[in-house]
Design a protein around this motif. Sequence first.
Motif, mmCIF file in Angstrom:
data_model
loop_
_atom_site.group_PDB
_atom_site.id
_atom_site.type_symbol
_atom_site.label_atom_id
_atom_site.label_comp_id
_atom_site.label_asym_id
_atom_site.label_seq_id
_atom_site.Cartn_x
_atom_site.Cartn_y
_atom_site.Cartn_z
ATOM 1 N N TYR A 23 51.979 19.023 6.564
ATOM 2 C CA TYR A 23 51.841 17.641 7.020
ATOM 3 C C TYR A 23 53.098 17.260 7.798
ATOM 4 C CZ TYR A 23 48.091 17.272 3.532
ATOM 5 O OH TYR A 23 46.953 17.461 2.803
ATOM 6 N N PHE A 24 52.942 16.371 8.790
ATOM 7 C CA PHE A 24 54.102 15.859 9.510
ATOM 8 C C PHE A 24 53.859 14.405 9.888
ATOM 9 C CE2 PHE A 24 51.319 16.842 12.957
ATOM 10 C CZ PHE A 24 51.751 16.149 14.080
ATOM 11 N N THR A 25 54.926 13.654 10.003
ATOM 12 C CA THR A 25 54.811 12.258 10.421
ATOM 13 C C THR A 25 54.546 12.211 11.919
ATOM 14 O OG1 THR A 25 57.215 12.106 10.738
ATOM 15 C CG2 THR A 25 56.331 11.441 8.589
ATOM 16 N N THR A 26 53.639 11.306 12.315
ATOM 17 C CA THR A 26 53.231 11.262 13.705
ATOM 18 C C THR A 26 52.703 9.879 14.049
ATOM 19 O OG1 THR A 26 51.626 12.139 15.323
ATOM 20 C CG2 THR A 26 50.980 12.188 13.014
ATOM 21 N N PRO A 27 52.927 9.414 15.280
ATOM 22 C CA PRO A 27 52.328 8.143 15.707
ATOM 23 C C PRO A 27 50.816 8.238 15.878
ATOM 24 C CG PRO A 27 53.508 9.189 17.520
ATOM 25 C CD PRO A 27 53.850 9.964 16.294
ATOM 26 N N ARG A 28 50.267 9.455 15.845
ATOM 27 C CA ARG A 28 48.831 9.655 16.008
ATOM 28 C C ARG A 28 48.112 9.765 14.654
ATOM 29 N NH1 ARG A 28 47.336 11.654 21.151
ATOM 30 N NH2 ARG A 28 45.615 12.782 20.174
ATOM 31 N N HIS A 29 48.701 9.209 13.612
ATOM 32 C CA HIS A 29 48.166 9.387 12.262
ATOM 33 C C HIS A 29 46.814 8.718 12.059
ATOM 34 C CE1 HIS A 29 48.919 5.264 10.707
ATOM 35 N NE2 HIS A 29 49.808 5.253 11.701
ATOM 36 N N GLU B 215 50.042 36.223 26.318
ATOM 37 C CA GLU B 215 49.236 36.376 27.511
ATOM 38 C C GLU B 215 47.940 37.131 27.253
ATOM 39 O OE1 GLU B 215 49.899 34.865 30.272
ATOM 40 O OE2 GLU B 215 51.715 34.033 29.368
ATOM 41 N N ARG B 216 47.867 37.883 26.168
ATOM 42 C CA ARG B 216 46.704 38.756 26.028
ATOM 43 C C ARG B 216 45.991 38.669 24.690
ATOM 44 N NH1 ARG B 216 47.988 43.571 23.343
ATOM 45 N NH2 ARG B 216 50.201 43.931 22.938
ATOM 46 N N ARG B 217 46.503 37.957 23.749
ATOM 47 C CA ARG B 217 45.835 37.926 22.456
ATOM 48 C C ARG B 217 45.446 36.504 22.072
ATOM 49 N NH1 ARG B 217 48.650 40.399 17.224
ATOM 50 N NH2 ARG B 217 48.226 42.339 18.329
ATOM 51 N N VAL B 218 44.165 36.292 21.874
ATOM 52 C CA VAL B 218 43.655 35.058 21.309
ATOM 53 C C VAL B 218 43.285 35.343 19.865
ATOM 54 C CG1 VAL B 218 41.878 33.275 21.414
ATOM 55 C CG2 VAL B 218 42.792 34.257 23.529
ATOM 56 N N VAL B 219 43.908 34.644 18.947
ATOM 57 C CA VAL B 219 43.630 34.849 17.529
ATOM 58 C C VAL B 219 42.242 34.282 17.227
ATOM 59 C CG1 VAL B 219 44.386 34.299 15.182
ATOM 60 C CG2 VAL B 219 46.078 34.774 16.964
ATOM 61 N N PRO B 220 41.399 34.994 16.470
ATOM 62 C CA PRO B 220 40.037 34.523 16.189
ATOM 63 C C PRO B 220 40.033 33.347 15.214
ATOM 64 C CG PRO B 220 40.484 36.519 14.944
ATOM 65 C CD PRO B 220 41.666 36.315 15.864
ATOM 66 N N GLY B 221 40.272 32.178 15.754
ATOM 67 C CA GLY B 221 40.306 30.982 14.927
ATOM 68 C C GLY B 221 40.702 29.791 15.767
ATOM 69 N N TYR B 222 41.264 28.790 15.127
ATOM 70 C CA TYR B 222 41.666 27.588 15.854
ATOM 71 C C TYR B 222 42.746 26.883 15.054
ATOM 72 C CZ TYR B 222 38.716 25.157 12.442
ATOM 73 O OH TYR B 222 38.162 24.687 11.277
ATOM 74 N N ALA B 223 43.438 25.986 15.717
ATOM 75 C CA ALA B 223 44.414 25.118 15.058
ATOM 76 C C ALA B 223 43.834 23.711 15.009
ATOM 77 C CB ALA B 223 45.738 25.127 15.812
ATOM 78 N N TRP B 224 44.320 22.896 14.083
ATOM 79 C CA TRP B 224 43.799 21.538 13.952
ATOM 80 C C TRP B 224 44.918 20.537 13.755
ATOM 81 C CZ3 TRP B 224 42.821 24.830 9.571
ATOM 82 C CH2 TRP B 224 43.527 24.489 8.419
ATOM 83 N N VAL B 225 44.629 19.303 14.100
ATOM 84 C CA VAL B 225 45.465 18.152 13.787
ATOM 85 C C VAL B 225 44.516 17.044 13.326
ATOM 86 C CG1 VAL B 225 47.212 16.517 14.576
ATOM 87 C CG2 VAL B 225 47.107 18.805 15.606
ATOM 88 N N PHE B 226 44.606 16.687 12.048
ATOM 89 C CA PHE B 226 43.742 15.654 11.479
ATOM 90 C C PHE B 226 44.620 14.503 10.997
ATOM 91 C CE2 PHE B 226 40.573 19.119 9.876
ATOM 92 C CZ PHE B 226 40.204 19.384 11.184
ATOM 93 N N GLY B 227 44.515 13.360 11.662
ATOM 94 C CA GLY B 227 45.264 12.195 11.230
ATOM 95 C C GLY B 227 44.826 11.724 9.855
ATOM 96 N N MET B 228 45.806 11.366 9.009
ATOM 97 C CA MET B 228 45.503 10.970 7.632
ATOM 98 C C MET B 228 45.466 9.457 7.446
ATOM 99 S SD MET B 228 45.065 13.888 6.273
ATOM 100 C CE MET B 228 44.795 13.265 4.615
ATOM 101 N N GLY B 229 45.910 8.700 8.463
ATOM 102 C CA GLY B 229 45.897 7.251 8.353
ATOM 103 C C GLY B 229 47.006 6.673 7.512
ATOM 104 N N ASP B 230 47.940 7.514 7.056
ATOM 105 C CA ASP B 230 49.031 7.048 6.193
ATOM 106 C C ASP B 230 50.400 7.322 6.797
ATOM 107 O OD1 ASP B 230 49.202 9.798 6.027
ATOM 108 O OD2 ASP B 230 49.075 9.903 3.829
ATOM 109 N N GLY B 231 50.424 7.495 8.127
ATOM 110 C CA GLY B 231 51.672 7.832 8.807
ATOM 111 C C GLY B 231 51.856 9.312 9.042
ATOM 112 N N THR B 232 50.966 10.137 8.483
ATOM 113 C CA THR B 232 51.087 11.581 8.629
ATOM 114 C C THR B 232 49.795 12.169 9.185
ATOM 115 O OG1 THR B 232 50.249 12.164 6.430
ATOM 116 C CG2 THR B 232 52.597 11.631 6.606
ATOM 117 N N ALA B 233 49.878 13.431 9.583
ATOM 118 C CA ALA B 233 48.709 14.210 9.974
ATOM 119 C C ALA B 233 48.752 15.539 9.245
ATOM 120 C CB ALA B 233 48.665 14.432 11.483
ATOM 121 N N ASN B 234 47.571 16.043 8.919
ATOM 122 C CA ASN B 234 47.429 17.394 8.394
ATOM 123 C C ASN B 234 47.337 18.313 9.597
ATOM 124 O OD1 ASN B 234 46.048 19.866 7.571
ATOM 125 N ND2 ASN B 234 45.562 18.847 5.647
#
Length: 439
Positions: free
Chosen positions: A207-213, A231-250
């Motif tokens: 978790y990190f504090t963010t204005p986009r919470h 340049e050549r490797r895409v990891v089979p998955g994805y990253a996420w940013v989910f705002g928690m509404g409490d000043g932080t994001a997961n």
Amino acid sequence: MPGPEQQLTVGGGPGRLEDGADVIVVGAGPAGSTAAYHLARTGLDVLLLEKSAFPREKVCGDGLTPRVVRQLTDMGVDVSEEAGWLHNRGLRLVSGRHRLELDWPELSAYPGFGLVRRRADFDELLARRAEAAGARLIERANVAGPLVDERSGRIIGVTARLGDRKQPVEYRAPLVVAADGNSTRLSLAMKRYRRTDRAMGVAYRTYFTTPRHDDRYLEAWLDLRDPGNPERRVVPGYAWVFGMGDGTANIGLGVLDTAAVAGELDWRELLRSWCAGLPPEYGYTPEAVTEPVRGSALPMGLNRRPHYADGLLLVGDAGGTVSPATGEGIAYAMESGRYAAETIVQALARRTDHGRELALYAYPQALRSAYDGYFALGRLAARVLARPRLLGPAGALGLSSPALLRAVFRLMVNLTEPNSRDALDRLLHALGKVAPSGR
């Protein structure tokens, strides 16, 4: 079917006979608590055993799709924002320089909004809901193994150790639900082994504090790259940013097929490196991080079978119900818990042992009917993402195509309307029904 009152020869270590029940549920996560709730509300005597004490932490993205909202409302949970839930409108897909916001569809079976809630709160809320329905919740009950009828091989209860003193006890019931997560010691003791032909994933988050919470869209970044080979490797998955509404994001990453990534990657370092490349408006810095990076395995695609045999039903992570397309686990955990509960209720209403046993085999059939096709499509998508060469020279361009991203969205969230007028919706629903399961 043997009942808890019968005197049976059992295996296992010494312990004091503590109690009997109609059904024992091992694990009070989303799958176990949902199963216990639906069992208890019919009047069955349900024992819900949880090895930890609430509140307790679990690694998760904390983002909940409309599939989860349906399960919560069916359990009578107040999902209003006044009750502490952050509502979201849909999913924002990010690929390269392209961003596409896709709202949750309003369907006959699912609402048009999702939720966010920390797992420490979420899991306890579900466990207390099961308790309020009549389930007997025992925290800090660490289940050590099954009690087995040596003549039939059926599970007839469990052994556990309670509290700090690790007091050994025995609990007996004619049916046991294993909801004890990916490690599922209970399933292993009953010789339910993981299928090696099904992918295993991992998830890491912090978790990190963010204005986009208070962002009203869950955000998924599809071009997750290995910093050692950007340049050549895409990891089979994805990253996420989910705002928690409490000043932080997961913030985290989900890798959908660890075996497909050549060589060893440090997942924690991959997450830190990816976070460092976020745009400035997210406000990410190492100093903004509020918790350590934690990770867990993702048992996907119904990778442990049989889901019912010898009095034991597997639900949630214990049965490998995580989606191979997205790594989403909570919706399918809760649904599998409900399927198991409904099957048990029907089985216990039968008049003969043979009839009850026949009814119990409806549970794995329900899982296959609900998930086999969709999970097969998910495995195919994960294989393509794991092998960038299959995408060809236009691979990067294709991942940035709005039309393709809309199709990816429908596949990822598994929200389709069978009788929709939308051609893509009908196509994905049909594919999900006919895709080969590879069972």
